[in-house]
Design an enzyme around this catalytic site. Structure first.
Site, PDB file in Angstrom:
ATOM      1  N   THR A 125     -22.895 -83.313  38.514  1.00  0.00           N
ATOM      2  CA  THR A 125     -23.700 -84.518  38.299  1.00  0.00           C
ATOM      3  C   THR A 125     -24.836 -84.603  39.315  1.00  0.00           C
ATOM      4  O   THR A 125     -25.340 -85.696  39.595  1.00  0.00           O
ATOM      5  CB  THR A 125     -22.826 -85.786  38.406  1.00  0.00           C
ATOM      6  OG1 THR A 125     -22.243 -85.826  39.717  1.00  0.00           O
ATOM      7  CG2 THR A 125     -21.743 -85.814  37.344  1.00  0.00           C
ATOM      8  N   HIS A 133     -25.956 -92.983  34.606  1.00  0.00           N
ATOM      9  CA  HIS A 133     -26.157 -91.583  34.228  1.00  0.00           C
ATOM     10  C   HIS A 133     -24.880 -90.742  34.376  1.00  0.00           C
ATOM     11  O   HIS A 133     -24.350 -90.232  33.398  1.00  0.00           O
ATOM     12  CB  HIS A 133     -27.248 -90.952  35.114  1.00  0.00           C
ATOM     13  CG  HIS A 133     -28.588 -91.626  35.053  1.00  0.00           C
ATOM     14  ND1 HIS A 133     -29.394 -91.622  33.929  1.00  0.00           N
ATOM     15  CD2 HIS A 133     -29.266 -92.323  35.996  1.00  0.00           C
ATOM     16  CE1 HIS A 133     -30.516 -92.279  34.192  1.00  0.00           C
ATOM     17  NE2 HIS A 133     -30.471 -92.726  35.422  1.00  0.00           N
ATOM     18  N   ASP A 134     -24.408 -90.584  35.591  1.00  0.00           N
ATOM     19  CA  ASP A 134     -23.312 -89.633  35.856  1.00  0.00           C
ATOM     20  C   ASP A 134     -21.976 -90.012  35.232  1.00  0.00           C
ATOM     21  O   ASP A 134     -21.214 -89.115  34.822  1.00  0.00           O
ATOM     22  CB  ASP A 134     -23.149 -89.435  37.371  1.00  0.00           C
ATOM     23  CG  ASP A 134     -24.365 -88.759  37.981  1.00  0.00           C
ATOM     24  OD1 ASP A 134     -24.587 -88.907  39.190  1.00  0.00           O
ATOM     25  OD2 ASP A 134     -25.111 -88.079  37.228  1.00  0.00           O
ATOM     26  N   ASN A 152     -29.484 -86.646  45.877  1.00  0.00           N
ATOM     27  CA  ASN A 152     -29.955 -88.028  46.075  1.00  0.00           C
ATOM     28  C   ASN A 152     -30.209 -88.319  47.559  1.00  0.00           C
ATOM     29  O   ASN A 152     -31.159 -89.003  47.916  1.00  0.00           O
ATOM     30  CB  ASN A 152     -28.904 -89.019  45.569  1.00  0.00           C
ATOM     31  CG  ASN A 152     -28.809 -89.039  44.061  1.00  0.00           C
ATOM     32  OD1 ASN A 152     -29.817 -89.030  43.369  1.00  0.00           O
ATOM     33  ND2 ASN A 152     -27.582 -89.017  43.540  1.00  0.00           N
ATOM     34  N   PHE A 165     -34.295 -85.837  37.462  1.00  0.00           N
ATOM     35  CA  PHE A 165     -34.118 -85.517  38.883  1.00  0.00           C
ATOM     36  C   PHE A 165     -33.290 -84.250  39.134  1.00  0.00           C
ATOM     37  O   PHE A 165     -33.682 -83.387  39.920  1.00  0.00           O
ATOM     38  CB  PHE A 165     -33.455 -86.697  39.610  1.00  0.00           C
ATOM     39  CG  PHE A 165     -33.197 -86.415  41.065  1.00  0.00           C
ATOM     40  CD1 PHE A 165     -31.951 -85.970  41.485  1.00  0.00           C
ATOM     41  CD2 PHE A 165     -34.214 -86.551  42.004  1.00  0.00           C
ATOM     42  CE1 PHE A 165     -31.715 -85.678  42.827  1.00  0.00           C
ATOM     43  CE2 PHE A 165     -33.983 -86.268  43.357  1.00  0.00           C
ATOM     44  CZ  PHE A 165     -32.736 -85.829  43.768  1.00  0.00           C
ATOM     45  N   ASN A 166     -32.122 -84.123  38.515  1.00  0.00           N
ATOM     46  CA  ASN A 166     -31.237 -82.993  38.831  1.00  0.00           C
ATOM     47  C   ASN A 166     -31.896 -81.657  38.502  1.00  0.00           C
ATOM     48  O   ASN A 166     -31.701 -80.663  39.203  1.00  0.00           O
ATOM     49  CB  ASN A 166     -29.906 -83.118  38.089  1.00  0.00           C
ATOM     50  CG  ASN A 166     -29.060 -84.258  38.613  1.00  0.00           C
ATOM     51  OD1 ASN A 166     -29.220 -84.673  39.767  1.00  0.00           O
ATOM     52  ND2 ASN A 166     -28.202 -84.803  37.764  1.00  0.00           N
ATOM     53  N   ASP A 220     -23.809 -85.319  44.002  1.00  0.00           N
ATOM     54  CA  ASP A 220     -24.680 -85.714  45.128  1.00  0.00           C
ATOM     55  C   ASP A 220     -24.599 -87.233  45.322  1.00  0.00           C
ATOM     56  O   ASP A 220     -25.580 -87.957  45.199  1.00  0.00           O
ATOM     57  CB  ASP A 220     -26.126 -85.274  44.892  1.00  0.00           C
ATOM     58  CG  ASP A 220     -26.733 -85.874  43.618  1.00  0.00           C
ATOM     59  OD1 ASP A 220     -27.984 -85.974  43.557  1.00  0.00           O
ATOM     60  OD2 ASP A 220     -25.970 -86.263  42.709  1.00  0.00           O
ATOM     61  N   ASP A 257     -22.996 -91.182  40.847  1.00  0.00           N
ATOM     62  CA  ASP A 257     -21.952 -90.180  41.083  1.00  0.00           C
ATOM     63  C   ASP A 257     -20.651 -90.867  41.513  1.00  0.00           C
ATOM     64  O   ASP A 257     -19.565 -90.513  41.068  1.00  0.00           O
ATOM     65  CB  ASP A 257     -22.372 -89.213  42.196  1.00  0.00           C
ATOM     66  CG  ASP A 257     -23.679 -88.504  41.933  1.00  0.00           C
ATOM     67  OD1 ASP A 257     -24.737 -89.135  42.108  1.00  0.00           O
ATOM     68  OD2 ASP A 257     -23.646 -87.330  41.544  1.00  0.00           O
TER      69      ASP A 257
HETATM   70  O1  RIB Z   1     -31.544 -88.362  36.848  1.00  0.00           O
HETATM   71  C1  RIB Z   1     -30.309 -88.949  37.172  1.00  0.00           C
HETATM   72  C2  RIB Z   1     -29.519 -88.041  38.051  1.00  0.00           C
HETATM   73  O2  RIB Z   1     -30.199 -87.836  39.286  1.00  0.00           O
HETATM   74  C3  RIB Z   1     -28.152 -88.621  38.436  1.00  0.00           C
HETATM   75  O3  RIB Z   1     -27.244 -87.585  38.626  1.00  0.00           O
HETATM   76  C4  RIB Z   1     -28.429 -89.309  39.738  1.00  0.00           C
HETATM   77  O4  RIB Z   1     -27.274 -89.400  40.566  1.00  0.00           O
HETATM   78  C5  RIB Z   1     -29.416 -88.362  40.355  1.00  0.00           C
HETATM   79  O5  RIB Z   1     -28.685 -87.317  40.955  1.00  0.00           O
HETATM   80 CA    CA Z   2     -25.997 -87.434  40.692  1.00  0.00          CA
END
Ligand code: RIB
Ligand code: CA
Length: 311
Positions: free
Chosen positions: A126, A242-243, A40, A168-169, A10, A15
């Protein structure tokens, strides 16, 4: 050995940085496609960003497939407050040099996996897991062609980032996450407990900025945007990458510490929606994933820097 892989993302600042490293590594990854999913930012923006990123990386040979525009059950939740309305922070990327495929990402996943050898393709999500869950529900037989799923998502001791109790994901599409974690497939889950250890500190930000290529400058611009937004939270340590941890794990798994766990996702509404219960003390035969506990951040950033410098 080149790994056949499908990214599902996303984009989104992190990403994009993950995709840069992946597309710079053709000797490691045979990228069969990049699937996009609402997360996102809205799906259309994610898809355009994925196309822009492949152009920036000189990899418009990699097809992009637009997927689900919303979670399986919940209403869409975005994170434009972090990634900006464009999803790219303040960065400007070149215009796309190819169009997205007309095939839906879910149909691409089903068709590709149905024609693949057993256990031959890695899925690297991701973002929210909507596309992958819908594909598994639509065509359960595709599971036999999946080698493994290496995903960014969840949190154990780190609590959450979109709420105090959810990452979040997982929060964005908890029902999809539950489908994936209950699939019985080999899963490696890299959650906030690990990704928050890979920060874009000022010296690392400077290393990206002074890399000397467009990719490095764009990566620095994008992550600098997140730092500016969340400076008061991230402080001097800088925003979390993160990703990119998914790609770094696939490139060099020994940079990570993992242990077996049983992971379940809360799908009910309310305070704990999207919470990942990560039990690392359960009997081995009751586990359903490898859970990332930690990362060698210095070596991981060095690898990320080296790959992006190739573009
Ligand atoms: O929590 C972080 C994740 O949420 C990452 O993948 C970021 O891109 C968002 O999608
Ligand atoms: Ca992401």
């Amino acid at each position: 050995m080149t790994r056949k892989i499908i990214f599902d993302c996303d984009p989104g600042v992190d990403d994009c940085i993950a995709l840069m490293a992946a597309l710079a590594s053709p000797e490691d990854f045979d990228v069969l496609g990049i699937c996009t999913v609402a997360g996102n930012v809205p799906l259309e923006v994610c898809t355009r960003n994925a196309l822009k990123l492949t152009a920036l990386a000189g990899r418009d040979d990699v097809p992009v497939y637009a997927g689900c525009p919303r979670p399986m059950v919940e209403q869409p939740v975005a994170a434009a407050h972090i990634h900006g309305e464009t999803g790219l922070g303040a960065a400007r990327l070149p215009e796309p040099t190819h169009a997205a495929s007309t095939q839906h990402a879910v149909d691409f996943l089903v068709e590709t996996l149905r024609h693949a050898e057993p256990r031959s393709i890695t899925l690297a999500p991701t973002g929210p897991l909507t596309n992958i869950a819908v594909a598994l529900v639509k065509a359960p037989d595709i599971a036999e062609s999946i080698q493994d799923i290496v995903l960014m998502g969840g949190a154990r001791s780190e609590g959450g980032n979109i709420t105090a109790s959810a990452e979040f994901n997982m929060y964005a599409d908890p029902h999809a996450a539950r489908v994936v974690f209950q699939s019985g497939l080999p899963i490696t889950a890299i959650g906030l407990d690990t990704t928050l250890q890979l920060r874009c500190t000022p010296s690392r930000h400077e290393a990206l900025e002074s890399m000397g290529n467009e990719a490095g400058a764009v990566a620095a611009q994008m992550i600098g945007h997140v730092n500016a937004i969340y400076g008061e939270i991230y402080g001097a340590e800088g925003a979390a990458l993160h990703d990119p941890c998914v790609v770094l794990y696939l490139l060099k798994p020994d940079l990570f510490e993992t242990r077996r766990a049983y992971i379940e996702v809360e799908t009910r509404a309310g305070l704990t929606r999207g919470h990942t219960s990560v039990d690392i003390y359960i009997a081995d035969d009751e586990t359903n994933a490898d859970w990332a506990m930690g990362i060698d951040a210095e070596a991981a950033f060095a690898l990320l820097h080296e790959r992006i410098s190739r573009l």
